[in-house]
Every structure is written in structure tokens, then in C-alpha cells.
Design an enzyme around this catalytic site. Structure first.
Site, PDB file in Angstrom:
ATOM      1  N   THR A 145      31.263  13.877  21.720  1.00 52.86           N
ATOM      2  CA  THR A 145      32.915  14.201  22.490  1.00 52.86           C
ATOM      3  C   THR A 145      33.104  12.533  22.453  1.00 52.86           C
ATOM      4  O   THR A 145      32.185  11.582  22.614  1.00 52.86           O
ATOM      5  CB  THR A 145      32.688  14.416  23.940  1.00 52.86           C
ATOM      6  OG1 THR A 145      31.492  14.018  24.599  1.00 52.86           O
ATOM      7  CG2 THR A 145      32.278  15.887  23.804  1.00 52.86           C
ATOM      8  N   VAL A 149      35.070  10.483  24.642  1.00 52.42           N
ATOM      9  CA  VAL A 149      35.222   9.567  25.505  1.00 52.42           C
ATOM     10  C   VAL A 149      33.577   8.925  25.834  1.00 52.42           C
ATOM     11  O   VAL A 149      33.117   7.814  26.058  1.00 52.42           O
ATOM     12  CB  VAL A 149      35.476   9.925  27.054  1.00 52.42           C
ATOM     13  CG1 VAL A 149      35.235   9.082  28.175  1.00 52.42           C
ATOM     14  CG2 VAL A 149      37.213  10.353  26.837  1.00 52.42           C
ATOM     15  N   CYS A 150      32.837  10.008  25.822  1.00 46.17           N
ATOM     16  CA  CYS A 150      31.159   9.694  25.922  1.00 46.17           C
ATOM     17  C   CYS A 150      30.912   8.915  24.681  1.00 46.17           C
ATOM     18  O   CYS A 150      30.080   7.910  25.173  1.00 46.17           O
ATOM     19  CB  CYS A 150      30.580  11.113  25.948  1.00 46.17           C
ATOM     20  SG  CYS A 150      30.763  12.182  27.017  1.00 46.17           S
ATOM     21  N   THR A 151      31.260   8.852  23.561  1.00 48.51           N
ATOM     22  CA  THR A 151      30.876   8.204  22.448  1.00 48.51           C
ATOM     23  C   THR A 151      31.112   6.496  22.926  1.00 48.51           C
ATOM     24  O   THR A 151      30.380   5.742  22.668  1.00 48.51           O
ATOM     25  CB  THR A 151      31.360   8.663  21.312  1.00 48.51           C
ATOM     26  OG1 THR A 151      30.998   9.950  20.788  1.00 48.51           O
ATOM     27  CG2 THR A 151      31.185   7.707  20.083  1.00 48.51           C
ATOM     28  N   LEU A 155      28.591   5.477  25.932  1.00 48.19           N
ATOM     29  CA  LEU A 155      27.426   5.053  25.580  1.00 48.19           C
ATOM     30  C   LEU A 155      27.338   3.871  24.672  1.00 48.19           C
ATOM     31  O   LEU A 155      26.461   2.870  24.863  1.00 48.19           O
ATOM     32  CB  LEU A 155      26.610   6.001  24.705  1.00 48.19           C
ATOM     33  CG  LEU A 155      26.016   7.072  25.836  1.00 48.19           C
ATOM     34  CD1 LEU A 155      26.901   7.769  26.703  1.00 48.19           C
ATOM     35  CD2 LEU A 155      24.989   7.968  24.969  1.00 48.19           C
TER      36      LEU A 155
END
Length: 212
Positions: A42, A44-46, A49
Site C-alpha cells: 500500500t 502510504v505504508c511504503t 517504512l
């Protein structure tokens, strides 16, 4: 039942991108930033992290370990890490918990049904070496976290653990701090705050930040 500040962070054993992790054992004597994500692959998560990976030197300076979580399996995490490293130009040097059975998500109250019945919201916990929960921040699924704020709060927690001070709004490392109202003895004030203080009001006593 939801966690509150000062509660002991629940221990768990769960699969991850680096194999099985026993949380308290893995944490050792470090501070921990535990943060959850709705799903792998996804956007935003990328970015989040990737930011966390790039902040490793800052976390190391503060004796902090980072650990992420989503409800996807470990093999999917490993594939996603390749994308994170390629698109964010970094190396993911921390584990991602594979919480496929939602065991950890339930322990830490990371699933909010009015946001999603299955995906974890953007919960973040700062946990100290005594395994106490010191900070909780929950963002909506669509909003990426501010990791500068996470570092700022860790700085404040570590400073106030060492010295009897409080930090004002928007405080950053090196700024003036506040003498708590619990400190009233003049001799204690002289000993603990040798640089003196300014008091625009009797309850508002401002003093230079002590050395860490």
C-alpha cells in the site's frame, strides 16, 4: 481491553519477516517503536517504512529498535520489503510482524471497526526498556505518520526520565524546559537547576535544558 500509558506492553511470539520473534526477548534493554500498517503493498505504508529505515542512525543514537506490523503473512512482507527498498532507496533493517491471525493486533487494540473490520489502523507505541507503554499515537488509514514527532517525544521521555523537568509545547532537544510544580523546596531547586530559572508566573518556571 485497550492499553493505557504506564501499562506493561503485552508480550507475544509471532512470525515476522526475519522469523519467529518473542517480543520482550527481542526488545532486550532497548526502547521500542512498535507501529502497525493496514496492509502490505500500500502506498502510504511504503513511504512510512522507508522513512523508518532511513531513521535507523537516529534510532540507534537513542537506543531504540523499530518493529512494524500488518496482518499479512511473512512471505508477503519479504516481497514488499523489496519494493520498499527499491522505491524508497533504503535498506529495511527492522522486522515486520506477520500478524495473520491478528493476535498482536488484538492485544494492542490495533483494529478499529469503524475504520476497517480487518485492517490495522496506524497505531504507534513507544515502549521503554522496562516494557512500559510511554506513548500511543493513532492515525487514520489515509494519513501518514510524522516520524520527526516520534523522535521528539522519545527525546523528551528520555530527558524527563533522567532529570526532574517537563517539556513545553513544541519543545525540541536543546530548548528550555520547565520545572514541575511538584518541586518547591528552594534548596532542591538550587541543586537541581544550577543555571537558575525565569518565572513569568509562579507556576511557570523556565530553565535551560540539563545535559542528557
Amino acid at each position: 481491553m485497550s492499553l493505557r500509558l504506564g501499562d506493561t506492553a503485552p508480550d507475544f511470539e509471532q512470525d515476522s519477516s526475519i522469523g519467529s520473534i518473542k517480543f520482550h526477548e527481542w526488545a532486550g534493554d532497548s526502547w521500542v517503536v512498535l507501529f502497525s500498517h493496514p496492509a502490505d503493498f500500500t502506498p502510504v505504508c511504503t513511504t512510512e517504512l522507508g522513512l523508518t529505515a532511513k531513521l535507523k542512525p537516529e534510532f540507534d543514537k537513542r537506543n531504540v529498535k523499530a518493529i512494524a506490523l500488518s496482518v499479512d503473512p511473512a512471505d508477503k512482507h519479504k516481497e514488499w520489503i523489496k519494493d520498499i527498498e527499491e522505491t524508497q532507496h533504503t535498506v529495511v533493517g527492522f522486522p515486520i510482524i506477520a500478524d495473520a491471525d491478528r493476535k498482536v493486533a488484538e492485544l494492542y487494540d490495533m483494529i478499529h471497526p469503524n475504520q476497517s473490520a480487518t485492517a490495522t489502523v496506524r497505531s504507534l507505541f513507544v515502549i521503554d526498556p522496562a516494557r512500559k507503554v510511554r506513548l500511543q499515537i493513532t492515525y487514520p488509514l489515509s494519513t501518514g505518520r510524522n516520524f520527526d514527532e516520534v523522535l521528539r517525544v522519545i527525546d523528551a521521555l528520555q530527558l524527563t526520565d533522567k532529570h526532574t523537568v517537563a517539556t513545553p509545547g513544541n519543545w525540541k532537544d536543546g530548548d528550555d524546559v520547565i520545572i514541575p510544580l511538584t518541586v518547591q523546596d528552594p534548596e532542591v531547586i538550587r541543586q537541581n537547576y544550577p543555571a537558575g530559572f525565569k518565572a513569568p508566573r509562579p507556576y511557570l518556571r523556565i530553565t535551560p535544558q540539563p545535559n542528557k
